[in-house]
Write a protein that holds these residues in place. Structure first.
Motif, PDB file in Angstrom:
ATOM      1  N   VAL A  33       0.843  -1.204   0.000  1.00  0.00           N
ATOM      2  CA  VAL A  33       0.000   0.000   0.000  1.00  0.00           C
ATOM      3  C   VAL A  33       0.877   1.252   0.000  1.00  0.00           C
ATOM      4  O   VAL A  33       0.532   2.259  -0.625  1.00  0.00           O
ATOM      5  N   ASP A  79      -6.105   5.318   0.394  1.00  0.00           N
ATOM      6  CA  ASP A  79      -5.843   4.083   1.137  1.00  0.00           C
ATOM      7  C   ASP A  79      -4.580   4.199   1.975  1.00  0.00           C
ATOM      8  O   ASP A  79      -4.536   3.702   3.102  1.00  0.00           O
ATOM      9  N   SER A  82      -5.295   5.969   5.206  1.00  0.00           N
ATOM     10  CA  SER A  82      -6.002   5.071   6.132  1.00  0.00           C
ATOM     11  C   SER A  82      -5.025   4.098   6.789  1.00  0.00           C
ATOM     12  O   SER A  82      -5.103   3.839   7.996  1.00  0.00           O
TER      13      SER A  82
END
Length: 180
Positions: A33, A79, A82
């Motif tokens: 990520v 993302d 987060s």
């Protein structure tokens, strides 16, 4: 631990603990990520010049005190942001902030709003991104007025494990009072 009650404490008093914590950070900044988000932004912003970067930073700074914050909301909605918020929350107060920067020093994701968007003019980016995959930058320990805690910033390069290249940097704010 004892703390100086006035002024700035230099980060080297916590250097061993901060460097030990850096090993933990290296573990999770290699997560796909993080890597994928940095690579995507590097490609997207490849053609940006300094005037473009300055304009983006100016827009970000203006939004920090504005009623509407479309640029900030977009970055915080990613993302990666987060993921960084989750890492901060899991630390139970040890991590006060996290932000990941691209190869130009622009924020890619962050756990909360930063005062500026471009970090490329600061040591936290210059002494990590440009210094190679083993670089580490420790900021001075300072009293954070908003949280009344002593904090230091630990910065590291973000390394693409696929080829070992430095693609960005990360800064982690650490409450040194909770270091073990």
């Amino acid at each position: 631990m004892s703390f100086v009650s006035v002024g700035t404490v230099h980060a080297n008093e916590y250097e061993a603990e901060l460097k030990s914590f850096a090993e933990d950070v290296k573990g999770w900044i290699g997560d796909p990520v993080v890597i994928d988000a940095v690579k995507m932004q590097n490609e997207k912003n490849a053609s940006l010049g300094q005037a473009d970067i300055d304009e983006l930073d100016k827009q970000w700074r203006a939004e920090t005190s504005a009623a509407t914050q479309p640029m900030i909301d977009e970055v915080l909605g990613r993302d990666l942001s987060s993921f960084l918020k989750q890492k901060s929350e899991e630390s139970e107060g040890l991590i006060t902030e996290i932000f990941v920067m691209d190869n130009k020093g622009l924020n890619v994701g962050q756990s909360g709003i930063t005062s500026d968007y471009w970090q490329g003019d600061e040591a936290k980016w210059q002494e990590t991104y440009s210094a190679g995959k083993d670089a580490i930058h420790l900021g001075d320990v300072e009293l954070d007025e908003s949280t009344q805690t002593y904090q230091s910033q630990l910065s590291l390069p973000v390394v693409d494990a696929a080829d070992g290249s430095v693609i960005g940097a990360v800064t982690v704010g650490i409450n040194v009072e909770l270091l073990q």
